[in-house]
Design a protein around this motif. Structure first.
Motif, mmCIF file in Angstrom:
data_model
loop_
_atom_site.group_PDB
_atom_site.id
_atom_site.type_symbol
_atom_site.label_atom_id
_atom_site.label_comp_id
_atom_site.label_asym_id
_atom_site.label_seq_id
_atom_site.Cartn_x
_atom_site.Cartn_y
_atom_site.Cartn_z
ATOM 1 N N ARG A 7 0.826 -1.203 0.000
ATOM 2 C CA ARG A 7 0.000 0.000 0.000
ATOM 3 C C ARG A 7 0.859 1.251 0.000
ATOM 4 O O ARG A 7 1.965 1.260 0.509
ATOM 5 C CB ARG A 7 -0.963 0.017 1.176
ATOM 6 C CG ARG A 7 -0.284 0.279 2.495
ATOM 7 C CD ARG A 7 -1.295 0.387 3.606
ATOM 8 N NE ARG A 7 -0.594 0.860 4.780
ATOM 9 C CZ ARG A 7 -1.177 1.436 5.782
ATOM 10 N NH1 ARG A 7 -2.458 1.623 5.798
ATOM 11 N NH2 ARG A 7 -0.480 1.843 6.812
ATOM 12 N N ASN A 8 0.329 2.300 -0.546
ATOM 13 C CA ASN A 8 0.991 3.597 -0.541
ATOM 14 C C ASN A 8 -0.026 4.647 -0.154
ATOM 15 O O ASN A 8 -1.067 4.753 -0.789
ATOM 16 C CB ASN A 8 1.541 3.950 -1.933
ATOM 17 C CG ASN A 8 2.665 3.045 -2.332
ATOM 18 O OD1 ASN A 8 3.615 2.880 -1.585
ATOM 19 N ND2 ASN A 8 2.556 2.442 -3.501
ATOM 20 N N LEU A 9 0.288 5.435 0.874
ATOM 21 C CA LEU A 9 -0.584 6.550 1.199
ATOM 22 C C LEU A 9 -0.451 7.581 0.107
ATOM 23 O O LEU A 9 0.642 7.947 -0.278
ATOM 24 C CB LEU A 9 -0.201 7.158 2.555
ATOM 25 C CG LEU A 9 -0.370 6.254 3.757
ATOM 26 C CD1 LEU A 9 0.096 6.974 5.009
ATOM 27 C CD2 LEU A 9 -1.797 5.802 3.911
ATOM 28 N N ARG A 10 -1.556 8.023 -0.409
ATOM 29 C CA ARG A 10 -1.550 8.981 -1.502
ATOM 30 C C ARG A 10 -1.494 10.381 -0.923
ATOM 31 O O ARG A 10 -2.255 10.710 -0.023
ATOM 32 C CB ARG A 10 -2.821 8.809 -2.323
ATOM 33 C CG ARG A 10 -2.886 9.757 -3.493
ATOM 34 C CD ARG A 10 -4.144 9.552 -4.250
ATOM 35 N NE ARG A 10 -4.000 8.341 -5.037
ATOM 36 C CZ ARG A 10 -4.906 7.954 -5.910
ATOM 37 N NH1 ARG A 10 -6.001 8.634 -6.065
ATOM 38 N NH2 ARG A 10 -4.719 6.868 -6.612
ATOM 39 N N PRO A 11 -0.598 11.224 -1.441
ATOM 40 C CA PRO A 11 -0.592 12.611 -0.964
ATOM 41 C C PRO A 11 -1.939 13.263 -1.276
ATOM 42 O O PRO A 11 -2.597 12.892 -2.232
ATOM 43 C CB PRO A 11 0.541 13.269 -1.746
ATOM 44 C CG PRO A 11 0.946 12.316 -2.796
ATOM 45 C CD PRO A 11 0.353 10.978 -2.484
ATOM 46 N N VAL A 91 -7.219 8.971 4.971
ATOM 47 C CA VAL A 91 -6.571 9.289 3.695
ATOM 48 C C VAL A 91 -6.780 8.106 2.757
ATOM 49 O O VAL A 91 -7.107 7.007 3.194
ATOM 50 C CB VAL A 91 -5.056 9.569 3.847
ATOM 51 C CG1 VAL A 91 -4.808 10.838 4.634
ATOM 52 C CG2 VAL A 91 -4.348 8.387 4.458
ATOM 53 N N VAL A 92 -6.563 8.348 1.485
ATOM 54 C CA VAL A 92 -6.675 7.298 0.463
ATOM 55 C C VAL A 92 -5.406 6.463 0.457
ATOM 56 O O VAL A 92 -4.304 6.985 0.601
ATOM 57 C CB VAL A 92 -6.916 7.912 -0.927
ATOM 58 C CG1 VAL A 92 -6.886 6.848 -2.020
ATOM 59 C CG2 VAL A 92 -8.245 8.662 -0.954
ATOM 60 N N VAL A 93 -5.593 5.151 0.284
ATOM 61 C CA VAL A 93 -4.479 4.216 0.194
ATOM 62 C C VAL A 93 -4.590 3.487 -1.136
ATOM 63 O O VAL A 93 -5.658 2.990 -1.488
ATOM 64 C CB VAL A 93 -4.528 3.188 1.348
ATOM 65 C CG1 VAL A 93 -3.412 2.164 1.201
ATOM 66 C CG2 VAL A 93 -4.446 3.880 2.683
ATOM 67 N N ASP A 94 -3.490 3.462 -1.888
ATOM 68 C CA ASP A 94 -3.413 2.717 -3.148
ATOM 69 C C ASP A 94 -2.736 1.384 -2.893
ATOM 70 O O ASP A 94 -1.718 1.333 -2.196
ATOM 71 C CB ASP A 94 -2.550 3.463 -4.175
ATOM 72 C CG ASP A 94 -3.187 4.737 -4.660
ATOM 73 O OD1 ASP A 94 -2.435 5.712 -4.843
ATOM 74 O OD2 ASP A 94 -4.405 4.761 -4.857
ATOM 75 N N GLY A 98 -4.090 -2.049 -7.823
ATOM 76 C CA GLY A 98 -4.934 -0.991 -8.374
ATOM 77 C C GLY A 98 -6.119 -0.601 -7.505
ATOM 78 O O GLY A 98 -6.793 0.385 -7.799
ATOM 79 N N ARG A 99 -6.399 -1.335 -6.451
ATOM 80 C CA ARG A 99 -7.518 -0.983 -5.570
ATOM 81 C C ARG A 99 -7.181 0.235 -4.734
ATOM 82 O O ARG A 99 -6.014 0.504 -4.459
ATOM 83 C CB ARG A 99 -7.859 -2.137 -4.634
ATOM 84 C CG ARG A 99 -8.506 -3.304 -5.317
ATOM 85 C CD ARG A 99 -8.787 -4.414 -4.341
ATOM 86 N NE ARG A 99 -7.514 -4.903 -3.824
ATOM 87 C CZ ARG A 99 -7.362 -5.456 -2.631
ATOM 88 N NH1 ARG A 99 -8.383 -5.585 -1.822
ATOM 89 N NH2 ARG A 99 -6.184 -5.879 -2.229
#
Length: 124
Positions: A7-11, A91-94, A98-99
């Protein structure tokens, strides 16, 4: 949350900088087997009155992701002796596949994580 490596936290989106357009609160979450948020019970909040501005509804996590992308603030409500109290922001997580889902901002906090929130219980 499991699967930290994928996962990556999206700025925050540039529209989300500054004052939020709308503020929402999440009082309950639905989680998948891996602990990812799949649905929420949420509503819009009147921050001046510290009260619900709309009724709470159950929605897919995609609606929360869209709200955050739109610049809205979305906070978690945690159960307490005095009802539900707002605490941490989502926050949004990628994920690598792709989810997108949501996670709480900041370092893990005792009794203030997604798994500490009340759960959505669906009748069968």
């Amino acid at each position: 949350m499991s699967h930290e490596a994928e996962r990556n936290l999206r700025p925050e989106d540039s529209r989300a900088r500054g004052a939020p357009r709308t503020t929402h609160a999440v009082s309950r979450v639905g989680l998948d087997a891996d602990g990812r948020v799949t649905s929420v019970m949420w509503g819009q909040v009147d921050t001046e009155r510290n009260a619900w501005a709309t009724d709470e509804t159950i929605a897919p996590v995609a609606d929360v992701v869209a709200a955050i992308h739109n610049g809205d603030a979305v906070f978690a409500l945690f159960p307490s002796l005095h009802g539900h109290l707002p605490d941490r922001r989502f926050v949004v997580v990628d994920y690598a596949d792709g989810r997108e889902t949501i996670a709480l901002v900041g370092d893990p906090t005792f009794e203030r994580e997604v798994h500490d929130m009340d759960r959505i219980v669906r009748s069968r």
